[in-house]
Design an enzyme around this catalytic site. Structure first.
Site, short mmCIF file in Angstrom:
data_model
loop_
_atom_site.label_atom_id
_atom_site.label_comp_id
_atom_site.label_asym_id
_atom_site.label_seq_id
_atom_site.Cartn_x
_atom_site.Cartn_y
_atom_site.Cartn_z
N LYS A 87 -7.11 -1.22 -4.13
CA LYS A 87 -6.07 -1.60 -5.02
C LYS A 87 -4.71 -1.22 -4.64
CE LYS A 87 -7.72 -4.58 -6.83
NZ LYS A 87 -8.11 -5.58 -6.35
N ALA A 88 -4.53 -0.84 -3.43
CA ALA A 88 -3.32 -0.27 -3.01
C ALA A 88 -2.28 -1.68 -2.32
CB ALA A 88 -3.45 0.95 -2.22
N THR B 68 -10.51 -0.71 5.78
CA THR B 68 -11.63 0.23 5.39
C THR B 68 -10.93 0.83 4.01
OG1 THR B 68 -12.76 2.16 5.49
CG2 THR B 68 -10.63 2.14 6.75
N HIS B 69 -11.63 1.22 3.14
CA HIS B 69 -10.97 2.17 2.04
C HIS B 69 -11.54 3.73 2.02
CE1 HIS B 69 -9.48 -1.30 0.12
NE2 HIS B 69 -10.57 -1.80 -0.42
N SER C 137 -4.55 -1.12 -11.67
CA SER C 137 -5.01 -2.34 -10.95
C SER C 137 -6.63 -1.97 -10.74
CB SER C 137 -4.41 -2.37 -9.65
OG SER C 137 -4.90 -3.43 -8.86
N TYR D 253 3.50 0.51 -0.94
CA TYR D 253 3.43 -0.61 -1.58
C TYR D 253 4.76 -0.96 -2.42
CZ TYR D 253 1.70 -4.00 -5.21
OH TYR D 253 1.81 -5.35 -6.22
N THR E 103 4.13 -14.26 2.21
CA THR E 103 3.31 -13.08 1.57
C THR E 103 3.59 -12.79 0.61
OG1 THR E 103 4.65 -11.69 3.27
CG2 THR E 103 2.57 -12.51 4.07
N PHE F 9 -7.65 -12.04 -9.38
CA PHE F 9 -7.56 -10.85 -8.24
C PHE F 9 -5.99 -10.69 -8.00
CE2 PHE F 9 -6.80 -9.51 -4.04
CZ PHE F 9 -7.74 -8.71 -3.78
N LYS G 26 -0.90 -9.04 -11.25
CA LYS G 26 0.52 -9.11 -11.46
C LYS G 26 1.39 -8.89 -10.12
CE LYS G 26 1.11 -7.82 -16.26
NZ LYS G 26 1.46 -6.93 -17.21
#
Ligand code: A3P
Length: 309
Positions: free
Chosen positions: A51-52, A111-112, A152, A207, A241, A269, A272
């Site tokens: 979620k980053a 990957t996470h 998130s 972000y 984007t 998904f 915001k």
């Protein structure tokens, strides 16, 4: 687009552990295969804490690689364009590894997984296998401030019917603070990769910076990938984007997964896409508690975040 039909009942993942990191039982069961995955010299890895801003970065990178060709970027969903290397959705469906292995080079992978040097270094497979994935020639890491990341992740657990039960906001808040959520502690993740960047070719982005100045941050990605694009192409990438545009892009907004899995009516998904939404969720007491923990956990690192713009 590959049609995703469910021939199984959607259930929330149970959580297991690998090297102290909470991961789904499905990932744990496949860990030996994931661990043995061989990165190739021309692989590009996009690594993030969940979620980053992964999907956002994936779209930017794909647009760069396709020289701004929108139609080309529409060839498949994010999920199929850039395999999520450790992901095992269901035994009836190809895993991230299957997708990566079937993909021609050069591959862009997601990957996470945390950069977990101690565990990796102690492994007999330290010089190959997953270690080679987590240290391929090039990694783009994107970090998001802990508070917005938490909010998130919470909403994602609500809408994704396969994520572990989030519980109440208060319960999820505590679980996240304790690092008991999937992929473990946010602190270990962002700090681990931050330190790794001193040793490997890692572009570490935020972000908040991409949100504030996409042109500048996309230019950093271009430089990192040693790509040069005309100004018009860069303008196009910035446009396509943006949050509002990606929200309506069926190949990027995760509406390609069946609603039994992702229920966008609970929370979309593309929710915001802002910085500072945590202020609408944290109570004063939670904020104080979070800040105190944050201070302890971030002491001694040069890594800093902006919680608002
Ligand atoms: P919110 O839930 O705060 O809206 P990931 O791709 O790592 O799962 O991250 C998802 C988060 O990134 C969501 O955050 C989503 O809305 C946000 N996001 C996705 N695309 C974005 C974009 N183009 N601009 C800003 N935020 C975006």
């Amino acid at each position: 687009m590959e049609e995703l039909k469910l021939d199984w009942d959607v259930k929330r993942f149970e959580v297991g552990e690998v090297e102290g990191i909470p991961l789904t039982k499905e990932i744990c069961e496949k860990w030996h295969k994931i661990w043995a995955f061989q990165a190739k010299p021309d692989d590009l890895l996009i690594a993030t804490y969940a979620k980053a801003g992964t999907t956002w970065t994936q779209e930017i990178v794909d647009m760069i690689q396709c020289d701004g060709d929108i139609e080309k970027c529409q060839r498949a969903s994010t999920y199929d364009r850039q395999p999520f290397i450790e992901w095992v959705l269901h035994k009836n469906w190809p895993t991230g590894l299957d997708k990566a292995e079937a993909m021609p080079s050069p591959r862009t992978l997601k990957t996470h997984l945390p950069y977990y040097e101690s565990a990796l270094a102690l492994s007999p497979l330290a010089n190959n296998g997953l270690f080679s994935l987590l240290c391929p020639p090039q990694v783009i890491y994107v970090a998001r401030n802990a508070k917005d990341n938490l909010v998130s992740f919470y909403h994602f657990h609500r809408m994704n019917q396969m994520m572990p039960e989030p519980g109440t906001w208060e319960e999820f808040f505590q679980k996240y603070m304790d690092g008991k959520v999937l992929w473990g502690s946010w602190y270990d993740h962002v700090k681990g990769w931050w330190e790794a960047k001193n040793k490997y070719r890692i572009l570490y982005l935020f972000y908040e910076d991409i949100k504030e100045n996409p042109r500048c941050e996309i230019q950093k990605i271009l430089n990192f990938l040693e790509k040069d694009l005309e100004k018009e192409v860069l303008d196009k990438i910035i446009h396509y984007t943006q949050f509002e545009v990606m929200k309506n892009n069926p190949m990027a907004n995760y509406t390609f997964l069946p609603p039994e899995i992702l229920d966008h009516s609970i929370s979309p998904f593309m929710r915001k896409g802002t910085v500072g939404d945590w202020k609408n969720h944290f109570t004063v007491a939670q904020n104080e508690k979070f800040d105190a923990e944050y201070k302890k956990n971030m002491a001694g690192t040069s890594l800093t975040f902006r919680m608002e713009l």
